[in-house]
Design a protein around this motif. Sequence first.
Motif, PDB file in Angstrom:
ATOM      1  N   ALA A   1       0.852  -1.199   0.000  1.00 57.46           N
ATOM      2  CA  ALA A   1       0.000   0.000   0.000  1.00 57.46           C
ATOM      3  C   ALA A   1       0.889   1.252   0.000  1.00 57.46           C
ATOM      4  CB  ALA A   1      -0.883  -0.010   1.241  1.00 57.46           C
ATOM      5  N   PRO A   2       0.387   2.336  -0.556  1.00 60.10           N
ATOM      6  CA  PRO A   2       1.236   3.521  -0.719  1.00 60.10           C
ATOM      7  C   PRO A   2       1.242   4.453   0.485  1.00 60.10           C
ATOM      8  CG  PRO A   2      -0.830   3.874  -1.827  1.00 60.10           C
ATOM      9  CD  PRO A   2      -0.923   2.517  -1.202  1.00 60.10           C
ATOM     10  N   PHE A   3       1.412   3.896   1.672  1.00 54.12           N
ATOM     11  CA  PHE A   3       1.540   4.773   2.849  1.00 54.12           C
ATOM     12  C   PHE A   3       2.269   4.041   3.974  1.00 54.12           C
ATOM     13  CE2 PHE A   3      -2.708   2.821   3.106  1.00 54.12           C
ATOM     14  CZ  PHE A   3      -2.694   2.276   4.381  1.00 54.12           C
ATOM     15  N   PHE A   4       2.650   4.813   4.972  1.00 54.48           N
ATOM     16  CA  PHE A   4       3.393   4.291   6.116  1.00 54.48           C
ATOM     17  C   PHE A   4       2.460   4.150   7.320  1.00 54.48           C
ATOM     18  CE2 PHE A   4       6.441   6.268   3.399  1.00 54.48           C
ATOM     19  CZ  PHE A   4       7.601   5.524   3.518  1.00 54.48           C
ATOM     20  N   VAL A   5       2.752   3.213   8.184  1.00 57.31           N
ATOM     21  CA  VAL A   5       2.058   3.114   9.471  1.00 57.31           C
ATOM     22  C   VAL A   5       2.890   3.809  10.544  1.00 57.31           C
ATOM     23  CG1 VAL A   5       1.361   1.493  11.292  1.00 57.31           C
ATOM     24  CG2 VAL A   5       0.633   1.110   8.935  1.00 57.31           C
ATOM     25  N   GLY A   6       4.183   3.542  10.552  1.00 59.49           N
ATOM     26  CA  GLY A   6       5.077   4.312  11.421  1.00 59.49           C
ATOM     27  C   GLY A   6       4.871   4.093  12.899  1.00 59.49           C
ATOM     28  N   ASP A   7       4.522   2.851  13.274  1.00 52.23           N
ATOM     29  CA  ASP A   7       4.288   2.557  14.693  1.00 52.23           C
ATOM     30  C   ASP A   7       4.837   1.152  14.948  1.00 52.23           C
ATOM     31  OD1 ASP A   7       3.332   1.802  17.137  1.00 52.23           O
ATOM     32  OD2 ASP A   7       1.211   2.121  16.683  1.00 52.23           O
ATOM     33  N   SER A   8       5.972   1.095  15.645  1.00 54.07           N
ATOM     34  CA  SER A   8       6.652  -0.200  15.793  1.00 54.07           C
ATOM     35  C   SER A   8       5.870  -1.182  16.664  1.00 54.07           C
ATOM     36  CB  SER A   8       8.062  -0.002  16.353  1.00 54.07           C
ATOM     37  OG  SER A   8       7.966   0.534  17.651  1.00 54.07           O
ATOM     38  N   SER A   9       4.803  -0.720  17.305  1.00 52.97           N
ATOM     39  CA  SER A   9       3.991  -1.668  18.068  1.00 52.97           C
ATOM     40  C   SER A   9       2.859  -2.266  17.206  1.00 52.97           C
ATOM     41  CB  SER A   9       3.400  -0.990  19.308  1.00 52.97           C
ATOM     42  OG  SER A   9       2.517   0.033  18.909  1.00 52.97           O
ATOM     43  N   ALA A  10       2.757  -1.839  15.964  1.00 55.75           N
ATOM     44  CA  ALA A  10       1.720  -2.380  15.066  1.00 55.75           C
ATOM     45  C   ALA A  10       2.140  -3.781  14.595  1.00 55.75           C
ATOM     46  CB  ALA A  10       1.543  -1.450  13.869  1.00 55.75           C
ATOM     47  N   PRO A  11       1.169  -4.620  14.151  1.00 54.49           N
ATOM     48  CA  PRO A  11       1.531  -5.968  13.701  1.00 54.49           C
ATOM     49  C   PRO A  11       2.309  -5.942  12.392  1.00 54.49           C
ATOM     50  CG  PRO A  11      -0.816  -5.575  13.361  1.00 54.49           C
ATOM     51  CD  PRO A  11      -0.293  -4.388  14.096  1.00 54.49           C
ATOM     52  N   ARG A  12       3.369  -6.723  12.352  1.00 56.41           N
ATOM     53  CA  ARG A  12       4.219  -6.780  11.153  1.00 56.41           C
ATOM     54  C   ARG A  12       3.794  -7.941  10.274  1.00 56.41           C
ATOM     55  NH1 ARG A  12       8.891  -3.471  11.526  1.00 56.41           N
ATOM     56  NH2 ARG A  12       9.239  -4.127   9.389  1.00 56.41           N
ATOM     57  N   PHE A  13       4.230  -7.887   9.026  1.00 56.32           N
ATOM     58  CA  PHE A  13       3.995  -8.974   8.058  1.00 56.32           C
ATOM     59  C   PHE A  13       4.474 -10.306   8.641  1.00 56.32           C
ATOM     60  CE2 PHE A  13       6.307 -10.955   4.256  1.00 56.32           C
ATOM     61  CZ  PHE A  13       5.268 -11.829   3.983  1.00 56.32           C
TER      62      PHE A  13
END
Length: 229
Positions: free
Chosen positions: A178-190
């Motif tokens: 997707a063409p945007f960043f989440v920018g939150d290292s506590s978010a779930p990763r691939f």
Amino acid sequence: MPDRPYTLLSCSVSLDGYLGDQTPRLALSNEADFDRVDEVRASCDAIMVGAVTVRTDNPRLLVRSQARRDERTARGLPSSPMKITVSERLDLDARSNFFSVGETEKLVYTSSGRVRDARARLGPVATIVDGGRRVRMRRLSEDLADRGVGRLMVEGGGVVHTQFLADDLVDELQLVVAPFFVGDSSAPRFVSDGRFPWNPGRRATLADVRQIGDVVLLRYALSTRFQDG
Ligand SMILES: NC(=O)c1ccc[n+]([C@@H]2O[C@H](COP(=O)([O-])OP(=O)(O)OC[C@H]3O[C@@H](n4cnc5c(N)ncnc54)[C@H](OP(=O)(O)O)[C@@H]3O)[C@@H](O)[C@H]2O)c1
């Protein structure tokens, strides 16, 4: 029949590799890609997600297009693929969409020690499968093949991806960026940490790249069973 299903792992990630943010069901993809995913779903015998995805996203996991559902029924198949999840905590709501929507069979894999509890909580709405002392994805895949699943779609989240990929059980990876960043290292990763079969010394084979509106689909052939098309 092969000892495990043809396994296709499908997901969308942000530019910085996250599967979502702290809100449920962040839309990383676009309508055209959702429709492509629907077509892939319709081609599979079973769809699997982890229990956190069931809890946080409350997905229906059904084929959305009526034409595709009709086409499946005409072939003598259920209108949507079987639904599969795996859980140890079993903190799953029997009224959630995973269990309550669609006529298709639902399977819950859990460890031997949790089977009794699982049957008490979810027995009326799902088939509980004893996954052994600890549920391992290879054994789960082999059990699905025994149940007639020839084509499995793994749709998240990262904890489930990690096990399938690290155990070399994936034939095809469909990764949408997707063409945007989440920018939150506590978010779930691939994926989370793991020892993966693909590394600088063994690069995966990129089979196709397709632009779909503002997202890009990357298809990787991860085994010799990869089916082009
Ligand atoms: N962008 C996308 O395409 C996409 C797709 C799907 C999901 N997501 C996102 O991904 C996030 C969830 O991902 P996640 O990595 O946190 O979790 P997940 O992979 O969905 O689920 C992990 C859970 O599954 C169960 N589990 C996994 N392996 C197991 C095993 N071997 N034995 C027993 N139970 C096992 C455990 O459930 P219990 O805790 O119940 O024991 C574990 O906590 C959500 O935010 C969702 O929105 C994004």
